[in-house]
Design a protein around this motif. Structure first.
Motif, short mmCIF file in Angstrom:
data_model
loop_
_atom_site.label_atom_id
_atom_site.label_comp_id
_atom_site.label_asym_id
_atom_site.label_seq_id
_atom_site.Cartn_x
_atom_site.Cartn_y
_atom_site.Cartn_z
N GLU A 5 -63.77 -37.37 -92.82
CA GLU A 5 -62.82 -36.26 -92.89
C GLU A 5 -61.53 -36.70 -93.58
OE1 GLU A 5 -62.14 -34.56 -89.09
OE2 GLU A 5 -64.09 -33.54 -89.00
N LYS A 6 -61.08 -37.93 -93.34
CA LYS A 6 -59.87 -38.41 -94.01
C LYS A 6 -60.08 -38.48 -95.52
CE LYS A 6 -57.91 -41.13 -90.21
NZ LYS A 6 -57.49 -42.49 -89.75
N GLN A 7 -61.26 -38.96 -95.93
CA GLN A 7 -61.57 -39.04 -97.34
C GLN A 7 -61.69 -37.64 -97.96
OE1 GLN A 7 -62.26 -41.22 -100.01
NE2 GLN A 7 -61.00 -42.61 -98.79
N ILE A 8 -62.23 -36.70 -97.20
CA ILE A 8 -62.35 -35.32 -97.70
C ILE A 8 -60.97 -34.75 -97.99
CG2 ILE A 8 -62.99 -32.96 -97.05
CD1 ILE A 8 -65.36 -34.11 -95.53
N ILE A 9 -60.04 -34.92 -97.04
CA ILE A 9 -58.67 -34.42 -97.22
C ILE A 9 -58.01 -35.09 -98.41
CG2 ILE A 9 -56.37 -34.30 -96.18
CD1 ILE A 9 -57.78 -34.07 -93.44
N LEU A 10 -58.18 -36.42 -98.53
CA LEU A 10 -57.59 -37.16 -99.64
C LEU A 10 -58.14 -36.65 -100.98
CD1 LEU A 10 -55.91 -39.46 -100.84
CD2 LEU A 10 -57.88 -40.98 -100.45
N ARG A 11 -59.43 -36.45 -101.06
CA ARG A 11 -60.05 -36.01 -102.31
C ARG A 11 -59.63 -34.59 -102.68
NH1 ARG A 11 -66.20 -38.70 -101.92
NH2 ARG A 11 -65.43 -40.81 -101.45
N ILE A 12 -59.48 -33.75 -101.67
CA ILE A 12 -59.01 -32.38 -101.94
C ILE A 12 -57.59 -32.41 -102.49
CG2 ILE A 12 -58.35 -30.19 -100.86
CD1 ILE A 12 -60.69 -30.52 -98.97
N LEU A 13 -56.73 -33.25 -101.90
CA LEU A 13 -55.35 -33.35 -102.37
C LEU A 13 -55.29 -33.89 -103.80
CD1 LEU A 13 -53.56 -34.73 -99.17
CD2 LEU A 13 -53.36 -32.44 -100.16
N VAL A 14 -56.08 -34.92 -104.08
CA VAL A 14 -56.12 -35.48 -105.44
C VAL A 14 -56.61 -34.42 -106.42
CG1 VAL A 14 -57.23 -37.18 -106.95
CG2 VAL A 14 -56.42 -37.87 -104.69
N GLY A 15 -57.67 -33.69 -106.05
CA GLY A 15 -58.19 -32.64 -106.91
C GLY A 15 -57.17 -31.55 -107.18
N GLY A 110 -63.16 -31.95 -110.79
CA GLY A 110 -63.22 -31.74 -109.34
C GLY A 110 -64.48 -32.34 -108.73
N LEU A 111 -65.60 -32.19 -109.42
CA LEU A 111 -66.84 -32.79 -108.93
C LEU A 111 -66.73 -34.32 -108.91
CD1 LEU A 111 -69.49 -30.62 -110.85
CD2 LEU A 111 -68.78 -30.39 -108.47
N ALA A 112 -66.08 -34.87 -109.94
CA ALA A 112 -65.90 -36.33 -109.99
C ALA A 112 -65.01 -36.81 -108.86
CB ALA A 112 -65.30 -36.73 -111.34
N VAL A 113 -63.95 -36.06 -108.56
CA VAL A 113 -63.08 -36.43 -107.43
C VAL A 113 -63.86 -36.35 -106.13
CG1 VAL A 113 -61.03 -35.78 -106.12
CG2 VAL A 113 -60.97 -35.68 -108.60
#
Length: 223
Positions: A5-15, A110-113
């Motif tokens: 879940e932490k990685q999901i949030i991080l990836r969404i923010l980066v995207g 976005g897919l790459a992130v």
């Protein structure tokens, strides 16, 4: 390994940040798809990729067949409807093709992130920003030295008006591409359409002023 879940949030923010970078550039150029559209698009694409990765691990654990690339493929093909909505036609000019391609490419970013390729995503976004901003300046200065303009004129018919309008446009334009005049016999109205190529630094205000000085001209529209 499943995405936490932490990685999901991080990836969404980066995207969202990467989408915002390109969206801001498009917004500055008054394109139909700007900051919010690009940010939401990349967030959605990132989530789709994360979901693909996690579902692949879940189904693999249960020994069930699942293709983790299936959702990602649907994003790439489905983004076409957004791209089509960004393409606008103004008379004989078509605008929005660059924005449509930026939407499609940012969906892949976005897919790459979502897959965890942060460095690749950042480099791709920086490269896109350079293409959109730097090459835009180079094109306008050295490549695209002229632009086609679609001119529409509404006027009250009188003898010699068409010839006068044609001459004024011809004097200001580099090249006349097409010229068409339609007369309404019932109300003696004249509708003129012209497509001409003008230099980028040609002041259209002078053309408009010259056309409005013609007796009988009611409205002028240049796209």
């Amino acid at each position: 390994m499943m995405v936490s879940e932490k990685q999901i949030i991080l990836r969404i923010l980066v995207g969202a940040i990467l989408g915002g970078v390109i969206g801001f550039e498009r917004e500055r150029h008054d394109q139909p798809a700007g900051l919010r559209t690009h940010m939401i698009l990349v967030i959605g694409a990132t989530l789709a990729m994360i979901l693909s990765v996690n579902l692949g691990h879940i189904y693999a654990r249960e020994n069930l067949p699942f293709d983790p690339a299936r959702l990602a493929a649907q994003v790439i093909s489905g983004i076409g409807f957004l791209g089509a909505g960004a393409i606008l036609r103004y008379g004989n000019n078509v605008k929005g093709l660059t924005t449509a391609t930026s939407l499609w490419t940012m969906a892949i970013v976005g897919l790459a992130v979502g897959a965890g390729y942060y460095l690749v995503s950042v480099v791709a976004t920086a490269l896109m920003l350079g293409v959109l901003s730097l090459l835009h300046v180079i094109e306008n200065r050295y490549v695209r030295t002229s632009v086609a303009r679609f001119i529409q004129i509404e006027a009250e018919y009188r003898k010699g008006l068409v010839k006068t309008v044609r001459k004024i446009i011809f004097d200001h334009a580099e090249k006349m591409l097409s010229f068409n005049a339609q007369k309404n016999i019932k109300n003696f109205r004249l509708h003129i359409q012209a497509l001409a190529r003008f230099a980028n630094d040609e002041p259209l205000e002078e053309l408009i002023d010259s056309l409005y000085e013609i007796d009988g001209v009611d409205s002028i529209k240049i796209e």
